[in-house]
Structures are given as structure tokens and as C-alpha cells.
Scaffold this motif. Structure first.
Motif, short mmCIF file in Angstrom:
data_model
loop_
_atom_site.label_atom_id
_atom_site.label_comp_id
_atom_site.label_asym_id
_atom_site.label_seq_id
_atom_site.Cartn_x
_atom_site.Cartn_y
_atom_site.Cartn_z
N GLU A 1 5.04 6.01 -0.90
CA GLU A 1 5.41 7.07 0.03
C GLU A 1 6.73 6.86 0.76
N SER B 1 0.86 -1.18 0.00
CA SER B 1 0.00 0.00 0.00
C SER B 1 0.90 1.24 0.00
N SER C 1 -2.99 2.31 -6.80
CA SER C 1 -3.19 3.73 -7.06
C SER C 1 -2.47 4.57 -6.01
N GLN D 1 -6.65 3.20 -3.01
CA GLN D 1 -8.02 2.71 -3.09
C GLN D 1 -8.26 1.70 -4.20
N ASP E 1 -3.64 6.80 -4.11
CA ASP E 1 -4.40 6.94 -2.87
C ASP E 1 -4.67 5.61 -2.18
N GLU F 1 -2.44 10.91 -12.69
CA GLU F 1 -2.13 9.55 -12.28
C GLU F 1 -2.16 8.64 -13.52
#
Length: 320
Positions: free
Chosen positions: A295, A50, A97, A101, A99, A152
Motif C-alpha cells: 500500500e 505487511s 497476501s 492474512q 489483505d 490475486e
């Protein structure tokens, strides 16, 4: 169909069991890399963290023989099935993605109305699957997500729908007409794909680009495709590569050319120096999928040839 798939997989697992020393260490620090086994699975093709690295997603075969998409919790090993069976036949690539999701899953073998394509799978709503318009018929394999001109974007490898030549594409995640980033030579059989932080440079691990059964790493920038690493052994299967968060190091899933055992080749893009990480994973004989969290420097690595079910999904940390 799934009975046949399961029978073929079981036969393959029997061969793997003979050839592979099964070992899943609890936690091993090797050459500045920490490998944390999160889940065993039947033939996990690819895995991705994630965006914050707290969860892993992977593609593999469910207990009933259906190809499926899974979510795994690295803290307790709990595994949840997000989607299974139709439309998937062999979901060999996965990305997430920005975000967190949506998962993007590539399947080169899907038949029926969807055709081979990239599919969107919700991370929150099990069995919510849709086809990404513009990817049908491209025989997609490796897939990654990044920002391109503020949009994106899916970056993926496959074939050109008109010429059948190996191709690398860029396509907004909303779908549409894919842009060809590279087409034909030096591409031969492109698999894993990674993208620079600015979205302008793409790296591809091509399974056979060096000839004689050996692959290579190709850099695509400003419409030019250049080989930057020759003689990378992948065993002919889909293998991944990814960049560190700062874009300085390229990590390439590969095999030792002599021993045929798993390793991660680390390329310093500034100095052109390379090193090999092979502790722990050298017990395996598969070069698997490899992705980084959006991230931070947390990675997921999918190995086809270790663990009681025939494969293991790892969370990988860089200690530097």
C-alpha cells in the motif's frame, strides 16, 4: 537433521564474524533512504512488510536451529514465531497476501510428501501451514504477490518441472496449474521477482545471467524476456528486487562489484538512469531479500551479515 543444519550455520557464522564489520545503526538517513534496524536474526534470508508497512515478516533460523517464519514489530522490536521446523528446511523467499492474512514462503529444499514448494502461513494462527497446489517440484526461490486480471496471483522463480530449465511462473494464490511466463535463456539462475502495478510486467534478478559470475535484471512482458541491466553482482546468493508504489523505480539488492559490499541499485525505468545507495549497508557483505509493502513505499530488507546473531532485518523508507 536440524542438529546438522545448526552446526553448518554456526560454522558459517564464524566465517562471517571474521569477514564482516558488525554495525547496527539506530537510525540513519542516507541518500534519501532511511534504514531502521528492526531485529537481529540468524541468517535472515528474506523479509516483507505487511500491506500497511506496520509489521515485518521474515524467514531465518530459530534459536533451536529450526528454520522458521517470524513476525516483528518495528516499534518495539518484539518478535513472534509463526511457524518453525517441519515442513521447512531452507525458507528462502517470503511474500504477503494483499489483505495481509497469509504469508507465502518458498522452500526449494523441503523433502517428504510436500516436496519443494511454496507454503501458505497464516499471519494470525501460529503453525497453520499448508502447501500451495501447483508449486511442488518447482524449486521455488523468489516469490511476490500481485493482481493479475483482477485475481490475486503468486509470481515466483524456480525450475520447469519437465525440463529442469530456469522458469518464472504465475499462479493464483488459491493454487492450480502455474502459467509459465518465461522459460530458459536469458534466464540462468533467477532469484528475486517483482511485478508492475498492472500485473503485466515482471522483473527478475538473475544471479548469473551476465556470465562471469555476474547477474542481471530481466524484464518479462508479453511473453518476451529482455535483459535491462547487465553485470549485477549478488555474490551468488538469493537477492531481491522490488518496485516503488508508482512503478517508476526498480530497487535491486546487490553488491559493489569491486568491494563486494552491500548496496541497493536504483533503476529509473523511464530514463534508464541508475544510482547506488550504499551508506550504512556497505558495512555488510550480503545482498539480501527486498520487498515493498503493497500500500505504500515502505520496504523490508534482510541482511545476512550484520548484527550479533549474524543478520539484521531492516525497515526501509524512501524520503522523496
Amino acid at each position: 537433521m536440524y542438529t546438522s543444519i545448526r552446526a553448518n550455520l554456526l560454522r558459517r557464522l564464524l566465517v562471517i564474524a571474521v569477514l564482516t564489520l558488525f554495525a547496527v545503526p539506530a537510525l540513519v538517513l542516507a541518500q534519501g533512504i532511511t534504514f531502521e534496524p528492526v531485529s537481529t536474526a540468524t541468517l535472515p534470508w528474506d523479509a516483507v512488510p505487511s500491506p500497511d508497512g506496520s509489521t515485518l515478516y521474515f524467514t531465518a533460523i530459530a534459536d533451536d536451529g529450526c528454520p522458521a517464519i517470524f513476525r516483528a514489530d518495528p516499534e518495539n522490536g518484539a518478535v513472534t514465531t509463526l511457524a518453525a521446523c517441519d515442513p521447512f528446511v531452507m525458507p528462502i523467499g517470503i511474500a504477503v497476501s494483499l489483505d495481509g492474512q497469509t504469508l507465502y514462503v518458498s522452500d526449494s529444499f523441503t523433502a517428504g510428501a510436500a516436496g519443494n514448494a511454496i507454503f501458505a502461513v497464516s499471519t494470525d494462527s501460529p503453525d497453520m501451514v499448508s502447501t500451495i497446489a501447483g508449486t511442488q517440484g518447482t524449486a521455488p526461490q523468489g516469490v511476490e504477490v500481485g493482481l493479475r486480471n483482477g485475481v490475486e496471483t503468486l509470481y515466483f522463480t524456480g525450475i520447469h518441472t519437465l525440463t529442469g530449465q530456469p522458469t518464472v511462473y504465475a499462479l493464483p494464490t488459491a493454487g492450480g496449474a502455474p502459467e509459465v511466463l518465461a522459460h530458459g535463456a536469458p534466464l540462468v539462475a533467477p532469484s528475486g521477482v517483482a511485478v508492475s502495478p498492472d500485473g503485466e510486467t515482471v522483473f527478475v534478478l538473475d544471479r548469473f545471467a551476465s556470465g562471469n559470475g555476474l547477474g542481471g535484471v530481466i524484464r518479462i512482458r508479453d511473453g518476451q524476456a529482455t535483459m535491462i541491466q547487465l553485470n549485477v553482482q549478488t555474490g551468488g546468493q538469493l537477492a531481491g528486487l522490488t518496485l516503488t508504489l508508482d512503478g517508476s523505480l526498480l530497487l535491486v539488492s546487490s553488491l559493489d562489484e569491486t568491494a563486494g559490499t552491500a548496496q541497493v541499485l536504483v533503476l529509473d525505468l523511464a530514463t534508464q538512469q541508475s544510482s547506488v545507495i550504499n551508506d550504512v549497508i556497505s558495512a555488510n557483505t550480503g545482498a539480501g531479500g527486498l520487498h515493498r509493502a503493497h500500500e505504500l513505499d515502505v520496504f523490508a530488507w534482510a541482511d545476512l551479515t550484520s548484527g550479533s546473531l549474524g543478520g539484521t532485518v531492516y525497515r526501509v523508507l524512501i524520503n522523496r
